[in-house]
Structures are given as structure tokens and as C-alpha cells.
Design a protein around this motif. Structure first.
Motif, short mmCIF file in Angstrom:
data_model
loop_
_atom_site.label_atom_id
_atom_site.label_comp_id
_atom_site.label_asym_id
_atom_site.label_seq_id
_atom_site.Cartn_x
_atom_site.Cartn_y
_atom_site.Cartn_z
N SER A 264 36.65 45.71 33.67
CA SER A 264 35.62 45.59 34.70
C SER A 264 34.45 46.58 34.69
CB SER A 264 36.26 45.35 36.06
OG SER A 264 37.14 46.46 36.16
N GLU B 285 30.09 47.56 36.39
CA GLU B 285 29.08 47.13 37.38
C GLU B 285 28.90 45.86 37.56
OE1 GLU B 285 24.75 48.56 38.35
OE2 GLU B 285 25.85 49.74 37.14
N GLU B 286 28.89 44.92 36.23
CA GLU B 286 28.54 43.63 36.33
C GLU B 286 29.48 42.98 37.12
OE1 GLU B 286 28.51 42.19 32.31
OE2 GLU B 286 30.60 42.73 31.89
N ASP B 287 30.80 43.56 37.43
CA ASP B 287 31.52 42.61 37.84
C ASP B 287 31.60 42.99 39.66
OD1 ASP B 287 33.92 43.47 35.21
OD2 ASP B 287 32.76 41.49 35.62
N ALA B 288 30.66 43.45 40.06
CA ALA B 288 30.60 43.86 41.53
C ALA B 288 30.43 42.63 42.31
CB ALA B 288 29.51 44.74 41.71
N ASP B 289 29.97 41.52 41.83
CA ASP B 289 29.59 40.33 42.43
C ASP B 289 30.45 39.40 41.58
OD1 ASP B 289 29.23 37.90 43.52
OD2 ASP B 289 27.17 38.28 43.80
N ARG C 121 26.73 37.00 36.75
CA ARG C 121 27.06 37.73 35.39
C ARG C 121 25.69 37.87 34.95
NH1 ARG C 121 30.40 39.74 34.80
NH2 ARG C 121 32.23 38.39 34.43
#
Length: 204
Positions: free
Chosen positions: A51, A53-57, A61
Motif C-alpha cells: 500500500s 499514497e495511491e491507496d488512500a482512497d 487508482r
């Protein structure tokens, strides 16, 4: 006697140094045990990637040339009057030229049977809406760099109760981590399309 004492002292120092190298109370590798989220809100990572920063939401993606978000879903009737899943996406063009959702990503969906793995499940066929849908047409709309558009894909369902797993992949980079999300269909009712005219405008 002095040599024997020196030997024991050396052994004690060696044991002490070894113990310092790995603390007895070191924390174990963290294991995720969060089971509080509903299936509709919990993304499923089948790539095994770490995981960041791209997985924050979990619904978003960022790929090489675009950013895709899952913004909603509903049950609709398709052109054959069968029940289909309509998934709405937000597509942002991050490339240097005009692009569309359908020419940048592959939005596949799966509906595994109970105890069937995702890798064994067949890809759901794409469906066409019963009436004209501007969001459906927007999948082919090319937008300029830096612009965003909301569009919708329709999928033929094998069941109106089994969960559906979305897997949106980068069309140009097969190694990129997919946007994966499981959608819970429990409690969804089929939305009426009677209030939509063929041109996509609301009926009076």
C-alpha cells in the motif's frame, strides 16, 4: 585459572551481544484483521502489492495516463430487458493528448460462485442499456489532458444476489496494479428507466 575466567567472560559478552541483535519483545509482522467494513465498501487487493499514497482512497487508482474512481453502482435493465449492473466511473485524463475511458483502461467485472476463486471466475459480458444513457456514451468521449468525465459501464449478471468484483486495469501497462473493488448487491432494487427519454433527457 585466569585463562578460564577470561574465557567465561568472553562467552558472556558474546551471548549479550547476540541478544541485543534481536529484542525478545520485537513486534511481529502486522496482520490485517479488519472485518468491520461491509463488502460494498471494502476493496479487495488481489495483486499483493504494497500500500502507498495511491491507496488512500480505496475507490481510486492512478494509472500511467489517467486516474479512475468508482463513484456508484445500481441495477438497471439492459436492451434485452435482463438485469444488468451499471457502474459509474470518474475518468481523469493525465496524458498529454486527448483520451477516453474505453481507450485507456479495461473495466472488467467478475461474479464468482460461492467458494469459487476470482481467478477461476469468468469475466462478465458487457451489456447495453435499455434506453439511451449519456453516461454510457461518455465511455467513448475523448477529453483533453487535465479534464475529467463521469461515465458508466454495464455488465450482464449471472446472479442478482452474488457480489460482483470489479477489476479496472491499465490498457497500456499490464504490470500496473489494478483498481479492485467488491460490490455488494444485497438490497439493491432495479432502477426504473421509464423517466428517461431516448435522448437521455428527463421525461416531462
Amino acid at each position: 585459572m585466569k585463562k578460564l575466567s577470561a574465557f567465561f567472560l568472553l562467552c558472556l559478552i558474546t551471548v549479550a551481544l547476540t541478544a541485543c541483535g534481536k529484542p525478545a519483545d520485537a513486534a511481529p509482522d502486522s496482520i490485517s484483521t479488519d472485518t468491520t467494513g461491509s463488502a460494498a465498501q471494502t476493496p479487495t487487493d488481489t495483486d499483493g502489492s504494497g500500500s502507498g499514497e495511491e491507496d488512500a482512497d480505496p475507490n481510486t487508482r492512478s494509472f500511467r495516463d489517467c486516474t479512475v474512481s468508482v463513484v456508484g453502482y445500481s441495477l438497471r435493465k439492459d436492451e434485452n430487458n435482463d438485469t444488468a449492473l451499471c457502474v459509474e466511473y470518474e475518468f481523469e485524463n493525465n496524458s498529454k493528448s486527448s483520451a477516453s475511458f474505453s481507450t485507456t483502461v479495461i473495466p472488467n467485472a467478475y461474479q464468482p460462485e460461492e467458494n469459487e476463486s476470482l481467478s477461476d471466475a469468468a469475466v462478465l459480458e458487457y451489456a447495453t442499456p435499455k434506453r439511451a444513457d449519456n453516461l454510457y456514451s461518455a465511455m467513448l468521449t475523448r477529453i483533453e489532458p487535465g479534464k475529467s468525465i463521469t461515465c458508466a459501464a454495464y455488465y450482464k449478471l449471472n446472479s442478482e444476489t452474488l457480489p460482483v468484483t470489479l477489476q479496472i486495469r491499465d490498457l497500456r501497462d499490464s504490470t500496473a496494479k489494478a483498481l479492485t473493488r467488491t460490490l455488494d448487491l444485497t438490497g439493491l432494487t432495479i432502477e426504473s428507466t421509464a423517466d428517461t427519454e431516448p435522448d437521455g433527457s428527463a421525461a416531462s
